[in-house]
Design a protein around this motif. Structure first.
Motif, mmCIF file in Angstrom:
data_model
loop_
_atom_site.group_PDB
_atom_site.id
_atom_site.type_symbol
_atom_site.label_atom_id
_atom_site.label_comp_id
_atom_site.label_asym_id
_atom_site.label_seq_id
_atom_site.Cartn_x
_atom_site.Cartn_y
_atom_site.Cartn_z
ATOM 1 N N ASP A 524 0.839 -1.212 0.000
ATOM 2 C CA ASP A 524 0.000 0.000 0.000
ATOM 3 C C ASP A 524 0.869 1.255 0.000
ATOM 4 N N ALA A 525 1.929 1.221 0.801
ATOM 5 C CA ALA A 525 2.821 2.382 0.864
ATOM 6 C C ALA A 525 3.527 2.612 -0.459
ATOM 7 N N LEU A 526 3.975 1.532 -1.098
ATOM 8 C CA LEU A 526 4.654 1.666 -2.384
ATOM 9 C C LEU A 526 3.692 2.146 -3.467
ATOM 10 N N THR A 527 2.423 1.766 -3.336
ATOM 11 C CA THR A 527 1.405 2.266 -4.275
ATOM 12 C C THR A 527 1.268 3.771 -4.152
ATOM 13 N N ARG A 528 1.286 4.254 -2.907
ATOM 14 C CA ARG A 528 1.168 5.697 -2.682
ATOM 15 C C ARG A 528 2.412 6.425 -3.195
ATOM 16 N N LEU A 529 3.575 5.810 -3.015
ATOM 17 C CA LEU A 529 4.808 6.468 -3.454
ATOM 18 C C LEU A 529 4.955 6.453 -4.968
ATOM 19 N N ASP A 530 4.443 5.400 -5.613
ATOM 20 C CA ASP A 530 4.560 5.302 -7.072
ATOM 21 C C ASP A 530 3.275 4.712 -7.637
ATOM 22 N N LEU A 567 4.107 5.665 6.246
ATOM 23 C CA LEU A 567 3.678 4.660 7.224
ATOM 24 C C LEU A 567 3.238 5.302 8.529
ATOM 25 N N THR A 568 3.977 6.301 8.980
ATOM 26 C CA THR A 568 3.649 6.936 10.258
ATOM 27 C C THR A 568 2.468 7.890 10.144
ATOM 28 N N ALA A 569 2.306 8.510 8.957
ATOM 29 C CA ALA A 569 1.143 9.392 8.767
ATOM 30 C C ALA A 569 -0.141 8.577 8.801
ATOM 31 N N GLY A 570 -0.055 7.357 8.295
ATOM 32 C CA GLY A 570 -1.191 6.465 8.389
ATOM 33 C C GLY A 570 -2.068 6.466 7.159
ATOM 34 N N LYS A 571 -2.798 5.405 7.030
ATOM 35 C CA LYS A 571 -3.727 5.251 5.922
ATOM 36 C C LYS A 571 -5.043 5.918 6.280
ATOM 37 N N ARG A 572 -5.514 6.796 5.400
ATOM 38 C CA ARG A 572 -6.759 7.532 5.661
ATOM 39 C C ARG A 572 -7.950 6.594 5.497
#
Length: 947
Positions: A524-530, A567-572
């Motif tokens: 999920d994080a990598l999706t957000r980054l790219d 990761l620390t900001a969190g998934k909305r």
């Protein structure tokens, strides 16, 4: 028993009893005086006034509690005319259960309704575990239910005496089994917590009695004996087993008796008990642990000769004979057993053939084992051949050429697919197994190109094999190689947008810190980054990061920080709270992600994630943080963290998890051990001794999994004496089988590595016992070569230490039988063989090994690993250095990016006197692997000119 010093304890029950008695009194008055309501009201008012007058005094302790003098009431006093005397008698009989139990039982059946009611009330309290000194908060909980689960509350509160009462009073009731089972489960999961709590409260005797009443396994029998020993309580044959064993099966009692004798070091008594039991497997294990190999071999041979020819029983007996005769050096019996196992008249069903080939293989008769397998399982036989450096034979068994054409490979794959598609069960077709075996063989000889051709075609097929797919099975096969990159590439193919559970499970075999949740958070994080990257690339990137590699186009200077921030900001997430829509952000954190950052050297980011998890109440994260601070020497904050971990686990409820060992209990015990190590470091002798006592009590746990975790933790921190103490009980416990299934081979392997330098003979002995069970277990083929080879290597080391040259020669010969190219022995043992006779033996064996290696490499010139390994063992043994130089250069030429292979070349050059060139190569290795401490030591050594 608990102290009765707190006068207010039990007041809730006393108030309730007063109320019940007032109601009873009113009913009796109405019965005898139906026409005088004013009399009823007057008596009732008097009773209420008296109760209200006395109750505060009793609660505050100003009126002595009944029974303080140690006297007890009897049945007649429950029927006294005076209400206060009846009440006093009720309370005293309730308090002094040991003296009044029979009277109360009789009173519960009395004709007088009030007497029976009072007695039944007392019995009900006892069955709940409610006593006069039970804390008020627990009393209130117990008062709300008669359910067996109420006993969890007693255990969690440390009310072990009350729990004993509840267990004893449940006898003969419908709740008996339910109450006992809840206690057993709680003890299995949380014994360590209970034991420490009992020591601090002075109630270890009550805990011991509870174990004595409910123990239902061999492990709990050991727990009881260890507690008795720590408490200084003597025991003999009559008190060897717990009281509860009276209800056990005869077989379980016999097993427990043998185990307890063995744990106590009394092997003779264990063997006598095993013989009396008439359980053959039990006697076999007892003899193995006592190392009575001669008796085991001779008795087994007599039984085997008398057994039905061709039966599975006869096969097992001859396996036992081979096991014992080989260790006792009874050559004639050994030969007889081998001939029986390879005989055409031996049992031929699948299970019997499995026992036969495995037993032959682990005792060095590898060629026989291969031929025995060849007819029915050619793929298995081929893999056994490859594992034992008989690669040419493996290729013959699979019917493949050293240089197969693309057409031959295509046929191999297509035959596998066609044959598997015709099978509707979970079984693998012979053709598919052959294709998988060919893959592993090609990888072993350095032909990655041929192996890739096979797995790429197989993994793209959609055939289901039971609950698994052909792809997941291919990936599981690759997990035993070093081609993790292929696994990540094949797990999700271009165009796919999801990954199956079986494929994930295969991937997790090579990513030990990965879980489904961690992997999802990372993707999920990598999706957000790219967001533009396709799913297969994101999945592969996530796997690469978790394995310690960097994905393509990953910018170390910025991308790790971006990943951390997301990761620390969190998934909305959109949530509905009180009828309103709220957008909330939930941090995505896990220890797997913490380890990911640590693996890449991003320690500050890893520590920040850890601190955040601790702030959210994650106990496992707190333990990891405490471990980091322990290594950093921060004593004060570390001790506070370990205290918080213990407190958090101690607050857990027994009924919170249905079964199994609590991860929390493991962490709590390790936190206790860490505090003990801190006390030693700060020379706090009193705290050190107290904590050591608590650790020993905690490690009486019936959970073998917890004991193993604690032993490994102690070994990790070099507390070898206490670790050895834990293993001394754990090893025989697992040898006889455990409830949790903790395998002996895991425990023995862990122990043997720990004592390799201090007591290698003991480690070898226990590993040898574990290896004897291999024929009954299911492992990959190489386990039946690598495990016995490891045992023989440890035996060789022990022989070298003891200057037993005859035994050293015997073990070297066996190692060569198992694997004529055993590099580990040449590396780890040969340099230690320094006496004249041993040196000759080592040089001769190594020379023969290098000759075989040279012949192998001529047949398989692309096996880079063997080129490097032969060069390394030649270098560290200071022999055949020109040949080693050629081998090492070949390895570096074929894989120039490998720092490991270049390090070997530097070592060879240094020993040839080319120190300057060695330093240059080693410094280049350091640029690629700056964190590899071995390389720093090599550079220093080469510059200083040290041997």
């Amino acid at each position: 028993m608990h102290s009765l010093a707190l006068p207010h304890e039990g007041s809730d029950f006393f108030r309730r009893s007063l109320y019940e008695d007032l109601v009873s009194c009113m009913q009796r008055i109405r019965h005898f005086h139906p026409v005088r309501p004013h009399v009823i009201l007057a008596c009732l008012a008097g009773s209420v006034f008296l109760a209200l007058l006395l109750l505060p005094l009793v609660v505050m302790g100003q009126v002595p509690a009944p029974g303080d003098t140690g006297s007890t009431a009897d049945l007649e006093q429950l029927a006294e005319k005076s209400y206060s005397k009846r009440q006093e008698a009720t309370r005293e009989m309730w308090r002094h259960r040991e003296l009044s139990r029979d009277e109360v039982q009789a009173a519960s059946r009395d004709n007088d309704p009030e007497v029976a009611s009072r007695a039944q009330w007392i019995l009900r309290q006892w069955r709940r575990g409610a006593l006069p000194d039970t804390p008020p908060d627990i009393s209130r909980i117990l008062g709300r239910t008669d359910d067996p689960s109420a006993i969890d509350e007693l255990l969690d509160a440390g009310q072990f005496s009350a729990a004993v009462v509840a267990v004893e009073e449940s006898a003969g009731t419908a709740d008996r089994d339910a109450v006992r089972m809840r206690v057993v489960v709680a003890l299995q999961r949380r014994f360590a917590i209970f034991a420490v709590q009992a020591r601090r409260d002075g109630t270890l005797g009550d805990l011991l009695k509870l174990v004595d009443l409910v123990a239902d396994s061999k492990e709990m029998a050991v727990t009881r004996i260890e507690l008795m020993r720590l408490l200084g309580i003597e025991f003999d044959e009559s008190s060897l087993l717990p009281k509860s064993s009276e209800t056990w099966s005869a077989a379980l009692r016999d097993q427990a008796r043998v185990l307890v004798h063995t744990v106590n070091g009394n092997h003779d008594a264990a063997i006598v008990a095993a013989m009396e039991s008439r359980q053959k497997p039990l006697l076999r294990t007892a003899r193995l642990l006592a190392q009575q190999y001669t008796e085991l071999a001779t008795e087994g041979a007599q039984a085997a000769r008398a057994a039905e020819v061709g039966s599975i029983e006869q096969t097992r007996l001859w396996c036992d004979v081979l096991t014992a005769a080989d260790r006792a050096r009874l050559d004639e019996l050994r030969t007889e057993a081998i001939e029986a196992l390879r005989s055409e008249t031996a049992a031929v069903d699948e299970s019997a053939v499995s026992l036969r080939w495995k037993s032959l293989a682990i005792h060095g008769e590898v060629d026989m084992a291969i031929e025995l397998l060849a007819a029915s399982k050619p793929a298995t036989a081929a893999m056994l051949a490859v594992a034992s450096s008989r690669t040419k034979r493996g290729m013959e068994l699979l019917g493949i050429d050293k240089e197969p054409t693309s057409e031959q490979l295509g046929d191999l794959v297509q035959q596998a697919i066609d044959a598997q598609s015709r099978i509707e069960t979970r079984e693998l077709s012979d053709e598919f197994e052959n294709a998988l075996a060919a893959t592993r063989l090609f990888l072993s000889i350095g032909r990655s190109d041929l192996a890739w051709t096979i797995v790429d075609k197989l993994a793209r097929n959609e055939i289901q094999i039971g609950i698994e797919s052909m792809r997941s099975i291919v990936l599981s096969t690759l997990s035993y190689s070093t081609r993790d990159d292929w696994m990540f590439r094949l797990a999700v193919l271009p165009g796919e947008t999801s990954v199956s559970g079986n494929v994930q499970d295969a991937i997790f075999q090579v990513l030990p810190d990965a879980t489904q949740g961690t992997l999802k958070m990372l993707i999920d994080a990598l999706t957000r980054l790219d967001p533009a990257s396709p799913f297969d690339q994101r999945f592969r990137a996530a796997c690469q990061l978790m394995s310690g590699d960097l994905p393509l186009n990953w910018d170390r200077s910025t991308d790790f920080k971006r990943l951390h921030d997301y990761l620390t900001a969190g998934k909305r997430e959109i949530q509905r709270v009180g009828g309103q829509v709220v957008v909330a952000a939930r941090p995505q954190l896990s220890l797997g992600l913490v380890n990911l950052f640590s693996l890449h050297g991003e320690n500050d980011l890893a520590n920040d994630l850890l601190q955040r998890m601790v702030g959210l109440g994650d106990v496992q994260a707190a333990f990891e943080l405490a471990e980091n601070q322990l290594l950093g020497g921060r004593v004060r904050t570390t001790e506070t963290l370990y205290d918080s971990i213990w407190d958090a686990v101690a607050r857990e409820r027994s009924g919170a998890r249905s079964s199994g060992i609590s991860v929390g209990s493991e962490m709590a015990v390790k936190a206790l051990i860490a505090k003990w190590m801190l006390a030693k470091r700060t020379t706090d002798f009193e705290a050190e001794q107290t904590l050591l006592q608590e650790i020993r009590l905690a490690l009486c746990s019936p959970s073998t999994a917890l004991r193993l975790e604690a032993a490994q933790y102690l070994a990790k921190h070099s507390e070898l004496s206490l670790a050895t103490e834990v293993y001394s009980t754990l090893l025989p416990m697992t040898a006889l089988g455990t409830r949790e299934g903790t395998p002996l081979y895991s425990v023995a392997n862990s122990y043997a590595f720990m004592v390799e330098d201090s007591d290698v003979a003991s480690g070898a002995m226990w590993m040898d016992v574990a290896v004897t069970s291999l024929p009954e277990l299911l492992f990959r083929e190489f386990a039946y070569i690598t495990w016995p080879s490891r045992v023989e290597r440890w035996k060789l080391q022990a022989s070298v230490k003891e200057s037993d040259n005859e035994s050293a020669s015997h073990h070297l010969q066996r190692i060569t039988q198992l694997n004529p190219l055993d590099i580990n022995t040449a590396e780890l043992v040969f340099p230690k063989m320094t006496s004249p006779e041993q040196k000759v033996l080592a040089e001769q064996t190594l020379s023969e090994m290098l000759d075989r290696g040279q012949e192998y490499l001529q047949a398989f010139p692309l096996d880079i690993t063997l080129h490097n390994n032969l060069a390394w063992v030649a270098a560290i043994n200071n022999t055949a250095l020109p040949l080693a130089k050629n081998w090492s250069r070949r390895a570096v030429y074929l894989e120039p990016d490998s720092a490991v292979y270049r390090d070997t070349l530097a070592e060879v050059l240094y020993r040839l006197g080319e120190s300057q060139q060695a330093v240059i190569i080693e410094q280049a290795c350091l640029l690629d692997e700056p964190g590899e401490w071995h390389l720093h030591e090599q550079v220093r050594r080469f510059k200083d000119g040290k041997p």
